[in-house]
Design a protein around this motif. Structure first.
Motif, PDB file in Angstrom:
ATOM      1  N   LYS A   2       0.833  -1.189   0.000  1.00 28.53           N
ATOM      2  CA  LYS A   2       0.000   0.000   0.000  1.00 28.53           C
ATOM      3  C   LYS A   2       0.876   1.251   0.000  1.00 28.53           C
ATOM      4  N   THR A  38      -1.527   8.034  -7.616  1.00 26.56           N
ATOM      5  CA  THR A  38      -2.577   7.932  -6.611  1.00 26.56           C
ATOM      6  C   THR A  38      -2.046   7.135  -5.427  1.00 26.56           C
ATOM      7  N   ASN A  40      -3.066   4.906  -1.582  1.00 30.36           N
ATOM      8  CA  ASN A  40      -4.080   4.181  -0.810  1.00 30.36           C
ATOM      9  C   ASN A  40      -4.505   4.957   0.432  1.00 30.36           C
ATOM     10  N   HIS A  68      -7.729  11.347  -5.191  1.00 30.57           N
ATOM     11  CA  HIS A  68      -7.496   9.976  -4.708  1.00 30.57           C
ATOM     12  C   HIS A  68      -8.826   9.355  -4.279  1.00 30.57           C
ATOM     13  N   PRO A  69      -9.709   9.107  -5.240  1.00 31.33           N
ATOM     14  CA  PRO A  69     -11.068   8.671  -4.899  1.00 31.33           C
ATOM     15  C   PRO A  69     -11.147   7.323  -4.190  1.00 31.33           C
ATOM     16  N   ALA A  70     -10.122   6.503  -4.333  1.00 30.67           N
ATOM     17  CA  ALA A  70     -10.155   5.175  -3.703  1.00 30.67           C
ATOM     18  C   ALA A  70      -9.360   5.129  -2.401  1.00 30.67           C
ATOM     19  N   ALA A  71      -8.822   6.256  -1.978  1.00 31.29           N
ATOM     20  CA  ALA A  71      -7.926   6.269  -0.814  1.00 31.29           C
ATOM     21  C   ALA A  71      -8.681   6.480   0.485  1.00 31.29           C
ATOM     22  N   GLN A  72      -8.041   6.029   1.578  1.00 36.44           N
ATOM     23  CA  GLN A  72      -8.485   6.431   2.913  1.00 36.44           C
ATOM     24  C   GLN A  72      -7.973   7.847   3.155  1.00 36.44           C
ATOM     25  N   ASP A  94     -12.376   9.716   5.993  1.00 33.10           N
ATOM     26  CA  ASP A  94     -12.512   8.482   6.761  1.00 33.10           C
ATOM     27  C   ASP A  94     -12.108   8.631   8.224  1.00 33.10           C
ATOM     28  N   ARG A 114     -13.023   2.075   5.310  1.00 26.70           N
ATOM     29  CA  ARG A 114     -13.094   3.116   4.296  1.00 26.70           C
ATOM     30  C   ARG A 114     -14.526   3.226   3.781  1.00 26.70           C
ATOM     31  N   GLY A 115     -14.938   4.485   3.487  1.00 24.70           N
ATOM     32  CA  GLY A 115     -16.230   4.683   2.847  1.00 24.70           C
ATOM     33  C   GLY A 115     -17.412   4.718   3.789  1.00 24.70           C
TER      34      GLY A 115
END
Length: 442
Positions: A2, A38, A40, A68-72, A94, A114-115
């Motif tokens: 990561k 990008t 994590n 970084h839409p997929a990151a924590q 997060d 996350r999320g």
């Protein structure tokens, strides 16, 4: 593996803490993401010293979420400590972490989903008793210099300042720990250590037995092989004879560089700010440094537009700075911070007037910087080389002990060496050029 990215706003203490946080998260198996890649995990270390700083922190958070839409997304720092509710209103975060739990971010990430619909908040009241949180000492990326945070928090209550509400009471790194950190940095071939703190001049007042900034600097010089020590911002009343004596006795190892907050050169304004000195006392301190340690860079923080600042009060500030041997200015407008006494002070200075006062002070600051740079022509300075080739110019680059960025017009310069350079010119665009004064390292 990561990857992670840190985004840092604000002061040198934040920069120091971000470097340490990166070191800690790498120990948990993360790698630093490359430029433009990008990540994590993205950690935003925020600032709230002014309204603009808080706004910039919010902008940095939103930009990180977009990029970084997929990151924590983790938010920490002074803005996270003082205004977590404002941060929680931003979708896509997060984890929000206050100052007391900064060092646990790497472990908190593992326990944070996350999320989630709302950010997880880990924050303790800053008034709770706590000891100094010792962070890893980490060199800059070029490994020539390093920040070392030896103090945190502030016991003073300047009427305009939010920082004590964000950082808590003053606390110091134990002296043995300071020396231990310095020994490790020397082994890593770090040549310069920048001592940082929120109220650096208060170092040691909370330790048992009590000590002082001058005492720990002397101990570092005598017990370690560090090439040179640079001090970050120090309050005027805390630059005493002992500290100046060290700069004289260990000239070359104690950098000729003092950054001193003035804030105002008007005595009535200083009183309402809660600053414990007069303009005359400030001038005496600056003159003492200038006379006893020739060639010293003296930087000054100054504020424009404090409530009730009249034209005459502003003129007092300008005239004081104009008359003193200052090397550069850090100018900023007054920014009301909720919860501070000055937020209720009247009359307010109109924004357009405060901006114009800032503009004039910044022009003065540039004139002071140019004068200082030109005063170095034909003088020798000790330069720590940071790059062997400066991008775009073909010249090596380094920083002198008296805070002058120097381009070295020779092709045999190695990185991470302290060398004697004779300043030969200052270009029309302000670049300082120099050549070896001798072939020997210092």
């Amino acid at each position: 593996m990561k990857s992670y990215k840190t985004i840092t706003l604000g002061c040198k203490v934040n920069q120091c803490e971000s470097a340490a946080l990166g070191h800690l998260i790498e120990a948990e198996g993360y790698s630093r993401s490359g430029k433009g890649d990008t990540a994590n995990v993205v950690i935003i270390n925020t600032c709230t010293v002014t309204g603009k700083a808080a706004m910039q922190s919010r902008q940095a958070i939103r930009q990180a979420i977009r990029n970084h839409p997929a990151a924590q997304i983790v938010v920490t720092g002074c803005y996270a400590q003082t205004a977590p509710n404002e941060i929680q209103a931003i979708e896509g975060i997060d984890l929000i972490v206050g100052h007391h739990d900064k060092l646990s971010i790497a472990k908190l990430l593992a326990a944070t989903d996350r999320g989630s619909q709302s950010a997880r908040l880990v924050r303790r009241g800053i008034g709770q008793p706590c000891e100094f949180s010792s962070m890893p000492s980490v060199a800059f990326e070029n490994r020539t210099r390093a920040f070392l945070k030896i103090q945190d928090g502030c016991n003073t209550r300047c009427t305009y300042c939010i920082v004590p509400y964000a950082r808590g009471r003053s606390r110091s790194m134990p002296t043995d720990d300071v020396i231990g950190h310095l020994h490790r940095l020397v082994k890593e071939d770090v040549k310069e250590v920048v001592l940082t703190g929120i109220h650096l001049g208060a170092y040691g007042e909370d330790l048992n037995p009590n000590t002082s900034l001058a005492a720990i600097v002397e101990k570092m010089l005598k017990e370690t092989a560090i090439d040179r020590i640079r001090l970050s911002s120090i309050e005027p009343t805390e630059i005493g004879d002992c500290l100046i004596d060290l700069a004289v006795q260990f000239q070359g190892r104690v950098c000729r560089h003092f950054h001193i907050p003035l804030q105002s050169g008007d005595d009535d304004t200083l009183r309402r700010m809660g600053r414990p000195y007069t303009s005359k006392q400030f001038a005496q301190i600056v003159q003492a440094i200038h006379q006893r340690v020739p060639g010293t860079a003296i930087g000054v923080d100054v504020m424009a537009g404090f409530p009730g600042e009249s034209e005459a009060a502003y003129a007092n500030t300008y005239q004081l700075l104009d008359a003193l041997p200052i090397s550069y200015l850090h100018v900023f407008p007054y920014s009301p911070r909720k919860g501070t006494p000055a937020a209720a002070y009247i009359p307010k200075v109109p924004e357009r007037i405060a901006k114009e006062r800032c503009r004039k002070l910044r022009v003065l600051g540039e004139e002071k910087r140019a004068t200082f740079f030109h005063s170095m022509i034909d003088r020798q300075v000790a330069v720590l080389t940071e790059t062997a080739t400066e991008t775009g110019s073909g010249l090596a680059a380094g920083l002198s002990d008296n805070y002058v960025p120097v381009a070295i017009a020779e092709n045999d310069v190695q990185e991470n060496e302290v060398v004697v350079i004779r300043i030969t010119e200052v270009t029309p665009d302000g670049k300082v050029i120099g050549k070896h004064a001798s072939g020997k390292k210092i």
